[in-house]
Structures are given as structure tokens and as C-alpha cells.
Design an enzyme around this catalytic site. Structure first.
Site, short mmCIF file in Angstrom:
data_model
loop_
_atom_site.label_atom_id
_atom_site.label_comp_id
_atom_site.label_asym_id
_atom_site.label_seq_id
_atom_site.Cartn_x
_atom_site.Cartn_y
_atom_site.Cartn_z
N LYS A 276 0.83 -1.18 -0.15
CA LYS A 276 0.21 -0.13 -0.09
C LYS A 276 0.74 1.44 0.06
O LYS A 276 1.94 1.07 0.52
CB LYS A 276 -0.80 0.11 1.22
N ARG A 350 -10.17 -11.60 2.38
CA ARG A 350 -11.27 -12.62 1.66
C ARG A 350 -10.45 -13.97 1.64
O ARG A 350 -11.38 -14.83 1.79
CB ARG A 350 -11.82 -12.14 0.31
#
Ligand code: BES
Ligand code: MN
Ligand code: ZN
Length: 495
Positions: A276, A350
């Protein structure tokens, strides 16, 4: 030390407290007897200040005034309560929280609280919840000057009529315990990621299990591998802070319903090799907000002890770039059996959840509810103050709506759009774990759905509300404890 909450039927105007907080419904100023008495003692200062500042009891309006010896209370605080009709538990909770937060701001040690409505057992619980939630501060890492000057130790809640009944005292005690569970969830989110590692998160669950009387089992990195949770393992393999799988169980003997909560527990999400940008990366200490909510829910359930079997499952890991880290292009199996092609290592939540959900289905519950700070796309869709929830079942959707309303939390249903499912098709594995940018919260939900089999399921994307950038209502700045109260209501309504 924890806040003491007492009830009193004495005249509030005679009370010696640091702050006397009075809830004022729309238009009540000028009509209400107590307000009239306070105004009289203060030489009309309340009404004139109200006129100057346009205070009329609108919700979120406040007015505060030093009494300078004209009343036994050091300060009077008027809290706008809005229209009289809508004074439900959620608003009572918010008002009590605003009073406690303001008391903190004034360095008060004692608070008197006058609600304008008669208080039933249920709303006394909401009052206690609000007081404890509003008083919350995360001060653990402050030293010297930054240590708060005073702590709110005592709150007096006014009620008309005789002495408090046993059931009223119980409602207050329960409210305190429930709110403390929410505050533990907040603490966990606020803890820095160097302290709150997956191992430390498992430690919190183990401590909670003792205190709130439920069972817990923890799998370490090897245990996760042995159990076949290959996706969870992959996400954690790049960090020296090794992953943990946590399973908490509250199982009363005569329970007829079984609910499993599943939480995303990324104690830090750097993005991994798909790292990120630096700006805002620190906020990713809150990427275990779902896990914190599940932990808080288990604590609250342990306090309330409803006749429902409740499981809390947490997939804890740290997502780091490293020589051993998983990479885009990797293919892994999963606990469910399906193979997954990795596209972007920043879509890690996820993957951890997929294995945790597959594990949850083996418990054969009536419903699985997961919570995860899953996608930035969800924050784009609904903003910082609403979570998305997804379910294929209308009845479950109604139950979430009801629980959220009672809890005073914001959850908004989003659709599982079938035509987006094809974005998850892979050329080399059973599934890709992500689709295109547009509709990113929905494709994440559709990916999770692949791992719940036929079990009724609710997915909550709490990426927005897990961490708040300002204090408002019951919510402090920082970790919020959202949606513990909704989950608890959901459990209580299932009985
Ligand atoms: N933990 C983040 C999602 C997130 C973003 C939570 C902002 C709270 C605030 C998640 O793991 C993530 O990085 N998601 C990616 C998914 C993308 C790579 C498909 C995202 O939302 O950008
Ligand atoms: Mn990520
Ligand atoms: Zn994440």
C-alpha cells in the site's frame, strides 16, 4: 477503576456533582419544571443563553454553563434530545454517551443525568451502555502531561418514584457489562500493531474466555497448516508474527439455535508484496476490526448468557512483504477444497475469511455472520459511517435491519449482483480472489459466498465504521467497537 452507576429519586437541583446533565426535548425549555427551577436558581441564565445560541432541544445541540455557586452542581449541561416521540433506546444510549463524553471533557469525577422520559428496564440498560461507551478513552500509552487529569468515577441517573428495584439494578449492571465488551473491542482496534500481533489477539481471546466463561481453542501456524487452511496460511507466511486461528464457543445446554460469527483479524495489512502507499498505512492496524467485533460479541454474550449457542471464529494474520511472502500468480488450495489464483496480495482478507467460513460451515449452524474491514470500495459506496451487509435471505436481512436499529448502528444492505460472479473465473484455478475495480465490495462478497455452502449467511463489510475519524454519539474517535451491539441484539432476538 470502572464507572459506578447509581439511581436516585432526589431532586436533581439539589445534587452536588461536577456536571448535571439534563436532556431537553424539543420545546421543553420554558415548560419543564426542573429546567424552570434550574433557570430560576441561575437568574435566568439558561433561557437567555439558550436564546442567544438558538438552543431549542434539537438533537445533538448542547448548552453548558458554570453555576458559580448558585447551584450545588458545578456545571449544568443541557443536551438536546430532539422530538419527544422518538426517544427510543438508541437515542437514550446516545444521550447518555454525550453526557459522559462531555463530563470527560470537563475533567469531571461525578455526573448527574436527568432523562426527560420515564425509564423502563430496557432503557436503563441503554442508559448504562451509553454512559460507559461515552466515557471511554484510550489512554494506555500516555505519560506525564498527557495522562487525563480526572476520571469519571460516579454517575447518578435520576428516576422518579421509589427506590430502584432489583430488576432495574440488573438492567444497569448488564448495560455496563455489554458496554465494557464493546470497549474491549475498541481497545483491541486501538492497540498498535507492534503490540497486537496475531499471537496477542489469541491471548485476548484466551483471557476473555476465562473471564466471560466460554471455551476457546487456538491453532498456531503449524496447526493452521495441518488443518488444511491453506489460504489463511498463505496470507500469514510473509510475517515473523505468525498467524493464529481462534475458535471461541459459548454453548448453553438447552440451546435450540446455533450462530457462528467469523471475523477478519489482520493485525496489520501492509498490502504484502502489492504494498500500500505510505499515506494512511498506519490505519491498517484496524484491519482486525472484524475480529475485535467477534471478540466483543463473545464477551457480551458471555455476560448476557442467552439461550443460544454462539461461536466466535477469528482468522488472525499479518500481511507483510518478505522473501517468504505469498505473491500474485500463486495458486493455493483451501479448506473447502477449491483452488484460488492470487491476483493482488492486498486482497488478503477474503482469503483468510474463505478458510474461516469453510471451517464455520462444518459446525452446521443456523446462520453464519461474518464481519470484516474488507474493501475500500465499500467506504466509497457508503461512506465512513455505514457498513454494508449482504445476504441472500430476505428474513435474515430483516433481522439485521431490526438488530441494527435497536443497537443504534448503521448497516445498509447491498446486493449480491449475480452477473459480477463471472469476474471471479480464473484461467488456471477454480477461482480468482478478486474482480475489477468497480463493484469491489460486491465481488468480495461473491467470493466469500463460494465458501459457505448452503448455510444461511450474512456478510458485513465494516471497512468504514470500524475506525472513526471523530467522536459522535456513542462513538469515540479511533476504534469504535462497531457492530458488537448489533450482533448482540441479533443473538438476543434469536432466542
Ligand atoms: N483492509 C483492506 C480494506 C480497507 C481499506 C479497509 C480501507 C479499511 C479502509 C483490504 O485488505 C484491502 O486492501 N482491500 C483492497 C482490495 C483490492 C486489492 C481488490 C482495496 O479495497 O483496495
Ligand atoms: Mn489488504
Ligand atoms: Zn485488509
Amino acid at each position: 477503576m470502572s464507572l459506578q452507576i447509581q439511581m436516585s429519586s432526589a431532586n436533581p437541583a439539589s445534587l452536588e456533582v461536577d456536571v448535571l446533565a439534563v436532556c431537553v426535548t424539543e420545546g421543553a425549555l420554558g415548560k419543564d419544571k426542573l429546567l424552570g427551577a434550574l433557570d430560576g436558581a441561575l437568574g435566568g441564565a439558561l433561557t437567555s443563553l439558550a436564546a442567544q445560541t438558538d438552543f431549542h432541544g434539537g438533537s445533538e445541540q448542547t448548552l453548558d454553563l458554570l453555576t458559580l455557586g448558585r447551584l450545588p452542581a458545578r456545571r449544568v449541561l443541557l443536551l438536546g434530545a430532539g422530538s419527544r416521540r422518538g426517544l427510543d433506546d438508541a437515542r437514550v444510549r446516545t444521550l447518555a454517551a454525550s453526557a459522559a463524553r462531555a463530563a470527560n471533557g470537563f475533567n469531571a469525577k461525578t455526573l448527574g443525568l436527568v432523562l426527560s422520559e420515564k425509564t423502563s428496564g430496557a432503557s436503563l440498560r441503554a442508559v448504562a451502555e451509553g454512559l460507559v461507551l461515552g466515557e471511554y478513552r484510550f489512554t494506555k500509552y500516555f505519560t506525564g502531561e498527557r495522562v487525563p487529569k480526572a476520571e469519571l468515577g460516579q454517575a447518578m441517573v435520576f428516576k422518579t418514584g421509589g427506590r430502584p428495584s432489583a430488576s432495574e439494578k440488573k438492567a444497569i449492571d448488564l448495560g455496563k457489562q455489554v458496554a465494557q465488551a464493546v470497549c474491549h473491542a475498541r481497545d483491541a482496534v486501538n492497540e498498535p500493531p507492534n503490540e497486537l500481533t496475531p499471537e496477542a489477539l489469541a491471548g485476548l481471546a484466551t483471557q476473555a474466555a476465562k473471564k466471560y466463561r466460554f471455551r476457546v481453542t487456538v491453532l498456531d501456524k503449524k496447526g493452521i497448516a495441518r488443518a488444511g487452511m491453506k489460504l489463511h496460511y498463505a496470507v500469514g507466511q510473509g510475517s515473523t508474527n505468525e498467524p493464529r486461528f481462534i475458535h471461541m464457543t459459548y454453548a448453553p445446554r438447552a440451546a435450540k439455535k446455533k450462530i457462528v460469527f467469523v471475523g477478519k483479524g489482520l493485525t496489520f495489512d501492509s498490502g504484502g508484496l502489492c504494498i500500500k502507499p505510505a499515506a494512511g498505512m498506519g490505519e491498517m492496524k484496524s484491519d482486525m476490526g472484524g475480529a475485535a467485533a467477534v471478540l466483543g460479541t463473545m464477551m457480551a454474550v458471555g455476560a448476557v448468557r442467552p439461550n443460544v449457542e454462539v461461536h466466535g471464529i477469528i482468522g488472525a494474520a499479518e500481511n507483510m512483504p518478505d522473501g517468504a511472502a505469498y505473491r500474485p500468480g500463486d495458486i493455493f488450495g483451501s479448506l473447502d477444497g477449491k483452488s484460488v489464483e492470487i491476483i493482488n496480495t492486498d486482497a488478503e482478507g477474503r482469503l483468510v475469511l474463505a478458510d474461516a467460513l469453510a471451517y464455520a460451515t462444518k459446525l452446521e449452524p443456523d446462520v453464519i455472520v461474518d464481519a470484516a474491514t474488507l474493501t475500500g470500495a465499500c467506504v466509497v459506496a457508503l461512506g465512513k459511517t455505514y457498513s454494508a451487509f449482504y445476504t441472500g435471505e430476505e428474513q435474515l436481512a430483516r433481522q439485521v435491519d431490526r438488530a441494527a436499529k435497536e443497537a443504534g448502528e448503521n448497516l445498509w444492505r447491498m446486493p449480491l449482483i449475480e452477473e459480477l460472479r463471472e469476474q471471479l473465473k480464473s484461467d488456471v484455478a477454480d477461482l480468482k480472489h478478486m474482480g475489477e475495480r468497480w463493484g469491489g465490495s460486491i465481488t468480495a462478497a461473491l467470493f466469500l459466498r463460494e465458501f459457505v455452502g448452503k448455510v444461511p449467511w450474512i456478510h458485513c463489510d465494516i471497512a468504514g465504521p470500524a475506525l472513526s475519524d471523530r467522536a459522535r454519539g456513542v462513538t469515540p474517535k479511533g476504534g469504535t467497537g462497531h457492530p458488537v451491539l448489533t450482533f448482540l441484539r441479533f443473538v438476543e432476538n434469536a432466542v
